[in-house]
Write a protein that holds these residues in place. Sequence first.
Motif, PDB file in Angstrom:
ATOM      1  N   ALA A 159      53.297   0.565   6.158  1.00 12.45           N
ATOM      2  CA  ALA A 159      54.214   0.894   5.287  1.00 12.45           C
ATOM      3  C   ALA A 159      54.420   0.882   3.837  1.00 12.45           C
ATOM      4  CB  ALA A 159      55.749   0.702   5.824  1.00 12.45           C
ATOM      5  N   GLU A 196      56.613  10.026   4.024  1.00 13.94           N
ATOM      6  CA  GLU A 196      56.807   9.352   5.369  1.00 13.94           C
ATOM      7  C   GLU A 196      56.068  10.344   6.638  1.00 13.94           C
ATOM      8  OE1 GLU A 196      60.473   8.227   8.555  1.00 13.94           O
ATOM      9  OE2 GLU A 196      60.832   8.461   6.105  1.00 13.94           O
ATOM     10  N   LEU A 219      53.044   8.780   9.001  1.00 14.81           N
ATOM     11  CA  LEU A 219      53.416   8.959  10.322  1.00 14.81           C
ATOM     12  C   LEU A 219      52.321   9.801  10.928  1.00 14.81           C
ATOM     13  CD1 LEU A 219      57.109   9.279  10.626  1.00 14.81           C
ATOM     14  CD2 LEU A 219      55.653   7.571  11.485  1.00 14.81           C
ATOM     15  N   GLU A 220      51.732  10.818  10.330  1.00 14.65           N
ATOM     16  CA  GLU A 220      50.899  11.798  10.964  1.00 14.65           C
ATOM     17  C   GLU A 220      49.393  10.763  10.695  1.00 14.65           C
ATOM     18  OE1 GLU A 220      48.549  14.290  12.943  1.00 14.65           O
ATOM     19  OE2 GLU A 220      50.964  14.413  12.850  1.00 14.65           O
ATOM     20  N   ARG A 270      49.591   8.460  13.806  1.00 16.47           N
ATOM     21  CA  ARG A 270      49.657   8.880  14.861  1.00 16.47           C
ATOM     22  C   ARG A 270      47.683   9.416  15.284  1.00 16.47           C
ATOM     23  NH1 ARG A 270      53.894  11.900  13.560  1.00 16.47           N
ATOM     24  NH2 ARG A 270      55.653  11.132  14.456  1.00 16.47           N
TER      25      ARG A 270
END
Length: 126
Positions: free
Chosen positions: A102, A112, A116-117, A120
């Motif tokens: 982060a 963000e 996050l992608e 994932r």
Amino acid sequence: MPDTSFPGAWSVDAEGSAPPFEQLRARVLDLVTSGELPAGFRLPPVRTLAEQLGLAANTVARAYKELEADGIVETHGRGGTLVSAQGDAARRAAQHAAAEYAAKTRSLGITEADALELARTALTLR
């Protein structure tokens, strides 16, 4: 009064690439993840630590606030700032890695949603 000093010698590198609050946040996170700062350990008061490290109180307060937002510490008003219970070692290590990710993505200006992608995608790769 309980000992609230950090294990080992430590200082902030004023010439470092990371800002002082981030250096402090990362140091506390490393100490918690390694188990050197156990759950319930009382961190030094903001002003005390700021004096010890030669920092502004607001710098230490920002590091503590970010650690609290990440669930690493809990603030109990006059009761002080304590290390939170973090679960098992694998979970602590994953929390540390996630916090580092982060911080890195923020420093790179990644949104963000994009961060996050990316996470994932990395988790689904085998």
